[in-house]
Scaffold this motif. Structure first.
Motif, mmCIF file in Angstrom:
data_model
loop_
_atom_site.group_PDB
_atom_site.id
_atom_site.type_symbol
_atom_site.label_atom_id
_atom_site.label_comp_id
_atom_site.label_asym_id
_atom_site.label_seq_id
_atom_site.Cartn_x
_atom_site.Cartn_y
_atom_site.Cartn_z
ATOM 1 N N MET A 1 -62.468 -88.381 -44.656
ATOM 2 C CA MET A 1 -62.099 -87.013 -44.731
ATOM 3 C C MET A 1 -61.663 -86.450 -43.359
ATOM 4 O O MET A 1 -62.225 -86.631 -42.499
ATOM 5 C CB MET A 1 -63.257 -86.113 -45.326
ATOM 6 C CG MET A 1 -64.011 -86.490 -46.371
ATOM 7 S SD MET A 1 -62.950 -86.064 -48.003
ATOM 8 C CE MET A 1 -63.036 -84.545 -47.894
ATOM 9 N N GLU B 1 -61.697 -81.410 -45.033
ATOM 10 C CA GLU B 1 -63.197 -81.261 -45.204
ATOM 11 C C GLU B 1 -63.195 -79.853 -44.589
ATOM 12 O O GLU B 1 -62.664 -79.511 -43.459
ATOM 13 C CB GLU B 1 -63.948 -82.289 -44.707
ATOM 14 C CG GLU B 1 -65.248 -81.786 -44.876
ATOM 15 C CD GLU B 1 -66.304 -82.805 -44.313
ATOM 16 O OE1 GLU B 1 -67.103 -82.849 -43.452
ATOM 17 O OE2 GLU B 1 -66.085 -84.076 -44.734
ATOM 18 N N SER C 1 -64.877 -77.676 -50.416
ATOM 19 C CA SER C 1 -64.215 -77.910 -49.178
ATOM 20 C C SER C 1 -62.845 -77.195 -49.269
ATOM 21 O O SER C 1 -62.750 -76.571 -50.419
ATOM 22 C CB SER C 1 -63.802 -79.225 -48.940
ATOM 23 O OG SER C 1 -63.023 -79.904 -49.952
#
Length: 372
Positions: A2, A343, A359
């Motif tokens: 991420m 993220e 997110s």
């Protein structure tokens, strides 16, 4: 893996052009000017695209505390933006929205050059600098490190100096993985949040179907209603700016492989901006989340409101938005692969991260994600 929004994304422009209206008493009539005062040039005759096109990525950003050379010159904010409300405003103007209680017309009303509206650069960038140092310098450093960029892909752009119309697509550039060479070979990964289909790079959500080039100046084209989220990364911290009523323009080089004097102009709804900056302040200096200190800072931000959130002026109403103008330059790149979703790592004052919180790459409450 991420990506963290506080290091990976600096700006996502989504479709956001809204019709601008209003005529100020100090404004010259269109017949007296080559184009409207404080506005980009109007399109020329129809001329279809005849080339391979180009993708230009932002390599420098100027937020208002520096001029287009990156130098700290007082009043630099005056050159960034456009005349959004069609007026050339002064402290004595009476045809503008009312300043928020506690603000004075002399602080709020006066415009920049040619009626440029940019209260953000005039008033707020200085406040941000108190927490984050030199914002323009830090944001540009992050771009130079390959942390992020914003890409405008102008389809069918050829060698001629004028075209009308051209389709332009906008992309968010994810982490490049190293410093860009800026020689046209950089294959910059694209964030999926700005794609209708996260696996199809041609499915950009942000499309300017009526953009044009006139005398080597590219303009985003007629305004259509909407907003976009611009996430600025500076000193490792993320500042979200939700902008509406946007116009974008830039001067192309003769070979159309770079651009200077780029301008992004629009409006920030005051209440939304206050909450966005509450997040930044809480992340940078958590101690300010306590007591009256934070609200005092946020009240200073509210007091910079100079326009209505639809881009107009209404003397019977209190101002509920803040004008913004940002400068940029750009260089040729290639579109790379599609990157993983971002993220969210921001923690606003009074909240704590939870497992159920989406997110930035996951829309909530039915609103589209900006990918920041």
């Amino acid at each position: 893996m991420m990506r963290h929004s506080c290091i990976a994304v600096a700006g996502y422009f989504a479709v956001a052009l809204l019709a601008l209206a209003g005529c100020g008493a100090d404004e010259k009539a269109p017949a007296e000017e080559e184009h409207d005062l404080g506005q980009p040039p109007a399109p020329g005759p129809q001329q279809a695209g005849d080339g391979a096109g180009v993708a230009l990525a932002i390599d420098r950003l100027f937020l208002g505390e520096v001029d287009r050379n990156g130098e700290k010159v007082p009043g630099s904010w005056k050159q960034f933006g456009f005349n959004l409300d069609g007026k050339v405003s002064a402290a004595a103007s009476t045809d503008l929205c009312k300043p928020i209680s506690g603000a004075t017309p002399a602080d709020v009303y006066p415009d920049g050059d040619d009626g440029i509206d940019n209260s953000f650069g005039k008033n707020i960038v200085g406040l941000i600098s108190n927490f984050l140092g030199d914002p323009s310098t830090e944001v540009t450093k992050a771009i130079a490190n390959g942390d992020f960029t914003v890409i405008l892909k102008i389809d069918q752009l050829g060698a001629q100096s004028s075209y009308n119309p051209l389709t332009t697509k906008l992309y968010g550039g994810a982490t490049l993985g190293g410093a860009p060479a800026w020689d046209g070979t950089d294959a910059w990964p694209v964030v999926p949040e700005l794609l209708e289909d996260g696996q199809d790079i041609e499915s950009a959500k942000v499309v300017f179907p009526s953009s044009y080039v006139v005398d080597n100046t590219w303009v985003s084209g007629p305004q259509t209603q909407g907003t976009f989220k611009l996430n600025l990364t500076t000193a490792g911290k993320n500042i979200g700016l939700t902008i509406s009523n946007v116009r974008i323009a830039m001067e192309l080089a003769e070979d159309h492989k770079s651009a200077v004097k780029g301008t992004i102009a629009g409006v920030l709804e005051t209440d939304v901006l206050v909450e966005e900056l509450r997040t930044v302040i809480g992340t940078v200096q958590p101690t300010l989340c306590e007591g009256m200190t934070l609200e005092g800072v946020l009240d200073q931000i509210r007091a910079t409101s100079d326009i209505m959130k639809d881009g107009s002026q209404d003397p019977s109403q209190e101002c509920n938005a803040i004008s913004i103008g940002i400068g940029f330059t750009a260089k040729e790149v290639k579109l790379g692969d599609i990157a993983p979703p971002a993220e969210n790592t921001s923690v606003p004052c009074g909240t704590a991260p939870s497992d159920g919180e989406p997110s930035d790459g996951e829309p909530s409450d039915g609103e589209p994600s900006d990918g920041g």
